[in-house]
Design an enzyme around this catalytic site. Structure first.
Site, PDB file in Angstrom:
ATOM      1  CG  ASP A   1     -61.382 -48.491  22.864  1.00 56.92           C
ATOM      2  OD1 ASP A   1     -61.186 -49.214  23.777  1.00 56.92           O
ATOM      3  OD2 ASP A   1     -60.731 -47.985  22.222  1.00 56.92           O
TER       4      ASP A   1
ATOM      5  CG  PHE B   1     -60.280 -44.665  16.031  1.00 55.64           C
ATOM      6  CD1 PHE B   1     -61.140 -45.715  15.458  1.00 55.64           C
ATOM      7  CD2 PHE B   1     -60.723 -44.579  17.237  1.00 55.64           C
ATOM      8  CE1 PHE B   1     -62.206 -46.657  16.451  1.00 55.64           C
ATOM      9  CE2 PHE B   1     -61.747 -45.323  18.047  1.00 55.64           C
ATOM     10  CZ  PHE B   1     -62.362 -46.298  17.370  1.00 55.64           C
TER      11      PHE B   1
ATOM     12  CB  VAL C   1     -56.114 -36.279  17.606  1.00 57.69           C
ATOM     13  CG1 VAL C   1     -56.849 -35.216  17.838  1.00 57.69           C
ATOM     14  CG2 VAL C   1     -56.386 -37.521  17.735  1.00 57.69           C
TER      15      VAL C   1
ATOM     16  CG  LEU D   1     -54.352 -31.697  19.441  1.00 62.76           C
ATOM     17  CD1 LEU D   1     -56.001 -31.776  19.528  1.00 62.76           C
ATOM     18  CD2 LEU D   1     -53.911 -30.668  20.457  1.00 62.76           C
ATOM     19  N   GLY D   2     -52.385 -35.762  19.351  1.00 59.75           N
ATOM     20  CA  GLY D   2     -51.990 -37.260  19.913  1.00 59.75           C
ATOM     21  C   GLY D   2     -52.277 -38.280  18.960  1.00 59.75           C
ATOM     22  NE  ARG D   3     -47.777 -40.107  16.476  1.00 60.53           N
ATOM     23  CZ  ARG D   3     -47.602 -39.371  15.325  1.00 60.53           C
ATOM     24  NH1 ARG D   3     -48.161 -39.591  14.166  1.00 60.53           N
ATOM     25  NH2 ARG D   3     -46.466 -38.215  15.508  1.00 60.53           N
TER      26      ARG D   3
END
Ligand SMILES: *[C@@H]1O[C@H](CO)[C@@H](O)[C@H](O)[C@H]1NC(C)=O
Ligand SMILES: *[C@@H]1O[C@H](CO)[C@@H](O)[C@H](O)[C@H]1NC(C)=O
Ligand SMILES: *[C@@H]1O[C@H](CO)[C@@H](O)[C@H](O)[C@H]1NC(C)=O
Ligand SMILES: *[C@@H]1O[C@H](CO)[C@@H](O)[C@H](O)[C@H]1NC(C)=O
Ligand SMILES: *[C@@H]1O[C@H](CO)[C@@H](O)[C@H](O)[C@H]1NC(C)=O
Ligand SMILES: *[C@@H]1O[C@H](CO)[C@@H](O)[C@H](O)[C@H]1NC(C)=O
Ligand SMILES: *[C@@H]1O[C@H](CO)[C@@H](O)[C@H](O)[C@H]1NC(C)=O
Ligand SMILES: *[C@@H]1O[C@H](CO)[C@@H](O)[C@H](O)[C@H]1NC(C)=O
Length: 900
Positions: A715, A601, A604, A596-598
């Site tokens: 954040d 952390f 994902v 889904l994404g990076r």
């Protein structure tokens, strides 16, 4: 009217000329406050010699601002700084004064385009609970002041600025001067009324304004002149001029006006300054004379005065003595006033006049104030316990619409009294506030969900009116007194003392039964006392069961939280472990099939748990700082629930495989949508943007204020605001950064330090991340939502931060240039300005000048409401056939100001 005339005349003769020295030239009765003056500084103003002090100790809200550079050079020093109140409806100064003393109070204002908006605000000024005046400006560079003569009954006074939705209130200067001679000067018929200055004029061909030190009370005398007059002026030595109780400055008394045509009258006019048709002002006026014409023995100076053509007074002046003629009862009933002075038949000389004061009556006695003891008690509690409620300003009870949050009042014996105090979930620590004992009319007291410790003080049982007392969920110790228990069993008091682990709910508890009883609140005790037999047995069984559950709960809680207290308590804590094995995670994500994404952390992945979509974030172990802390933190976060926070569903924690499982958010993150990277869904209109901003703000506000201890996100950025299928925003990745190492690993330290562009600049100097650091980051998010532009832009080799770019555009005053051009002007410009204002305040370099998240939430709510109202209206328009009515509306909506 004739009656008023005969009663109203009062002629005060000048004192004999040998008692002419002016007293009170020192500043002992003066309080001179330069609002917004930084620090605890003070200075002596060069023209008057008055010492001005900073307002720091009189107020704890608002932000210090300075007027534009050119207004700075053309006005006295005290106008350079001002205090502006962008947040909260009512902001109040609290100033210690001498009670039972009459003061001349003056509040002064110079806008001076301090906010760069070139938009004159309008707001209300209150003296304590009483409406004083509406502050209105005619010109950015013209200062205005409001003055009132008022006798204070308390030893403090509140001066409040109230936001009416027509611009941000501010104030430049507050001055208070004790006026002595209270029995002979400025006396009103009804002594409880006060006098607001309408005009104070000194007649003479001069453009000079006189005040202290010429005037011992620092009244400001404005010059006034009429072409039909001629000036008489002569200098006397102080000894020669006989002063009276009004102590009009010598310099004013040495210059008078007289008609050029010696047989004509000297005329003065003024008009009623209606604010609206509800109020009709009543006036008092004061005419001051000093005849410096030397009279021959056969000469007299005698003047008749009429008001609106009706005879009012005859004045016989003697050489070099101050005389004052004034009203003893108020004048009212006309729209225009005309005072005419003319010589009598016997007078050898034409009329003169030196000065005129006109005051309007303010009746402050009808509005009940809160009893001082009650005010002092809650004010002490506010200070000592640092109660952080934005509207705890000014009088706690009145006016009703500005009543303090959590306070309720009723009137008794001519005062408002506090009858209810709700300080639940206010982060109170230490003993139960002793000042509560002074709130003798208290009916309801809620101190639940705090961290109050110590014993239950005996004064609570002495509060005669108390009907409801909630002390639940604190860390109180000792026992509940018999008096309280008796009141409860008599049905006089509803008492809650549960969830105080070390509190004994009866004075007679003994050590053996402590364990069972202390877990239960005394509702159980009461039942035990009144019902025998089987019921008793049942109750004991129930108590034992609850005790055991409680013990398990406590054990679990200690493992999870250590010694930390959490506001999230209750049975849901007993929920099942939501720890998943790595194998389960592999299955869940179909072997990490879909990314889904990076993020900072980790990566994902998309996954399913029982047909429910989830997002699985896999982290590298090396980034985790302290395994125990990580687990504790994750378990804590699993208990944070809010509709604007992405829920953490579970976690995986097997050797090097650490994963966090979140609810799935169908529409990705806000950043994708703002940058146009998202190829799904729709483009975000202004309503969407406001809605998402509000969602994220509410999530953050909950972390700051709804969680105990508060959670700082650290954040906040657009990629951490996720959107669900309905485009509702949820904040992600909160509370985790503290689990990651802060040193050694540079990659990780950038995570902890936040994302460039969003990071609080104050953090780099203080090294301390606070709630206000999140506010800064949120301000950047807002600016990005408004403009759609990148946070950091490099142009011509210069790095520009979004706040610098917006700041320069704000100065231009064109909202259409600031807001994302993709919206094509389809937004409510007022609400857009407000969002720009709150965003710019949030990115203030100094953290104390930033608003709280609760302020931002409130503001965004109003902006969203305005936008919705606008859309609603324009829909109605489309549905109507565009008749006269419709096109009229269209015109007026086009005319909403673009610049603010
Ligand atoms: C003014 O400031 C000076 C120090 O700068 C201090 O000593 C003095 O007490 C202050 N005066 C007042 C009236 O606050
Ligand atoms: C005003 O007086 C109260 C006590 O009556 C005192 O606690 C407070 O510090 C005073 N405030 C200032 C600004 O002097
Ligand atoms: C002013 O008048 C009040 C009541 O009329 C009286 O009690 C008080 O003593 C007077 N004060 C002076 C200074 O004369
Ligand atoms: C005030 O009057 C003096 C003398 O007439 C003149 O020199 C000065 O320019 C005037 N100032 C203003 C502000 O009008
Ligand atoms: C002066 O005033 C009187 C009374 O108003 C008037 O009758 C007379 O005409 C005036 N004289 C001049 C020169 O204006
Ligand atoms: C003022 O008077 C006008 C008509 O004369 C009326 O419509 C309006 O409601 C009044 N306003 C107030 C505040 O009474
Ligand atoms: C007043 O007395 C002077 C002489 O001292 C005389 O010239 C003048 O006419 C007298 N004026 C009146 C009004 O009697
Ligand atoms: C001035 O007032 C007195 C009463 O005090 C009256 O007798 C007289 O006629 C008045 N004079 C004029 C010119 O009105």
């Amino acid at each position: 009217m004739a009656k008023i005339i005969t009663n109203s005349l009062f002629l005060l003769l000048g004192a004999l000329s040998f008692v002419a020295t002016i007293q009170g030239q020192d500043q002992s009765g003066f309080i001179s406050i330069d609002c917004g003056l930084p620090g605890n500084s003070n200075y002596t103003e060069k023209n008057t010699g008055i010492n001005y002090i900073s307002d720091a100790k009189f107020i704890d809200s608002g932000v210090s601002k300075t007027v534009s550079p050119q207004d700075k050079t053309t006005h006295p020093q005290y106008f350079t700084y001002l205090r502006s109140f962008p947040y909260g409806t009512r902001n109040c100064y609290r100033i210690n004064v001498t009670s039972a003393t009459r003061y001349l109070m003056r509040a002064s204002f110079l806008y001076g385009n301090y906010d760069g908006l070139k938009k004159l605000p309008e707001f209300d000024l209150y003296l304590g609970v009483h409406f004083w005046d509406t502050v209105k400006f005619t010109d950015s560079s013209v200062s205005i002041n409001y003055e009132i003569i008022h006798t204070l009954s308390t030893d403090y006074i509140h001066i409040c600025m109230v936001n009416k939705g027509t611009g941000t209130p501010f104030i430049s200067v507050i001055e208070m001067r004790i006026l002595d001679n209270a029995n002979s000067t400025y006396v009103t018929e009804d002594r409880s009324t006060s006098l607001a200055r309408f005009r104070r004029l000194a007649f003479g061909i001069t453009n000079l304004t006189y005040r202290y030190k010429d005037d011992p009370y620092d009244r400001i005398w404005e010059p006034y002149w009429d072409q039909k007059w001629t000036q008489l002026s002569s200098r006397l030595s102080n000894d020669e001029l006989g002063q009276n109780a009004f102590k009009v400055p010598d310099v004013v008394l040495e210059t008078s006006a007289t008609p050029k045509n010696a047989t004509a009258s000297l005329d003065l006019y003024w008009e009623e300054d209606y604010h609206n048709n509800e109020t009709q002002h009543q006036y008092y006026f004061y005419l001051h004379f000093a005849d410096l014409r030397k009279l021959a023995p056969n000469q007299t100076s005698s003047t008749n005065i009429t008001i609106n053509g009706v005879f009012w007074a005859t004045v016989e002046l003697s050489y070099a003595n101050a005389d004052s003629t004034y009203s003893k009862v108020p004048w009212y009933g006309s729209k225009k006033y005309h005072i005419s002075l003319f010589r009598t038949e016997s007078s050898s000389l034409p009329p003169i006049i030196n000065a005129l004061e006109i005051y309007s009556v303010k009746d402050f006695s009808s509005q009940l104030e809160t009893l001082k003891d009650d005010v002092d008690a809650v004010t002490n509690i506010k200070r000592a316990y640092r109660v952080n409620r934005r509207n705890w300003q000014g009088d706690p009870c009145v006016p009703n619409r500005y009543k303090w949050q959590g306070v309720d009042c009723s009137s008794f014996d001519g005062f408002q009294r506090i009858t209810s105090l709700n300080l639940s979930s206010s982060g109170l620590t230490g003993d139960i506030p002793a000042d509560i004992s002074k709130l003798t009319m208290l009916k309801s007291l809620d101190l639940s969900n705090n961290d109050l410790s110590g014993t239950i003080p005996s004064f609570l049982a002495q509060l005669q009116s108390l009907e409801y007392l909630n002390l639940a969920n604190n860390t109180l110790t000792g026992s509940v007194s018999n008096e309280l228990l008796q009141k409860q069993s008599d049905g006089l008091l509803s008492l809650s003392v549960g969830q105080n682990p070390n509190l004994c709910a009866s004075t007679s508890c003994n050590p053996q039964t402590n364990d069972t009883r202390k877990k239960e609140n005394n509702v159980v005790i009461a039942v035990v006392a009144s019902i025998a037999g089987i019921l008793l047995l049942l109750v004991i069984i129930a108590a034992v069961i609850i005790f055991h559950q409680r013990k398990r709960y406590d054990a679990a809680r200690n493992i999870i939280l250590g010694k930390r207290r959490s506001s999230i308590k209750g049975s849901e804590l007993e929920s099942k472990q939501r720890q998943y094995s790595f194998n389960e995670v592999v299955k869940m994500t179909n072997n990490f099939d879909r990314i889904l994404g990076r993020g900072g952390f980790g990566t994902v992945y998309h996954g399913f748990i029982d047909d429910i979509q989830v997002a699985v974030k896999m982290l590298s172990l090396s980034s985790v700082h302290g395994y125990q802390q990580f687990v504790a933190e994750v378990k804590l976060l699993m208990r944070v629930h809010h509709r604007n926070l992405t829920s953490l569903i579970g976690y995986c924690n097997e050797e090097t495989n650490i994963g966090l499982i979140y609810e799935y958010m169908a529409n990705g993150n806000l950043d994708e949508h703002l940058s146009g990277k998202a190829n799904r869904g729709r483009s975000l209109n202004w309503e969407d943007r406001l809605g998402i901003a509000l969602d994220a703000a509410q999530g953050l506000e909950y972390l700051h204020n709804g969680c105990k201890p508060p959670i700082i996100h650290r954040d906040v950025k657009c990629t951490n605001i996720l959107l669900n299928e309905n485009f509702h925003g949820k904040l992600a990745d909160f509370g985790l950064s503290k689990c990651f190492a802060t040193d050694g690993d540079t990659h990780v330290s950038t995570i902890v330090a936040g994302t460039p562009g969003y990071l609080d600049p104050e953090y780099t100097t203080s090294n301390r991340l606070t709630e206000k650091s999140d506010v800064y980051s949120f301000g950047v998010v807002l600016l990005r939502i408004i403009t759609g532009q990148a946070v950091i832009m490099v142009r011509e080799d210069m790095i520009h931060h979004i706040s610098q770019r917006v700041n320069s555009m704000v100065a231009e005053g064109d909202i259409t240039k600031i807001v994302d051009s993709r919206l094509q002007g389809d937004f409510d410009s007022n609400s857009a300005w407000r969002v720009v204002e709150i965003a710019m305040a949030s990115v203030s370099a100094i953290s104390v000048e930033r608003p709280y998240m609760s302020d931002i939430v409130k503001e965004l709510k109003e902006c969203l409401a305005a936008e919705l109202a606008r859309k609603h209206n324009s829909c109605e328009l489309q549905n109507e056939d565009l008749g006269w009515q419709g096109s009229l509306n269209l015109i007026s909506s086009d005319m909403t100001p673009i610049a603010r």
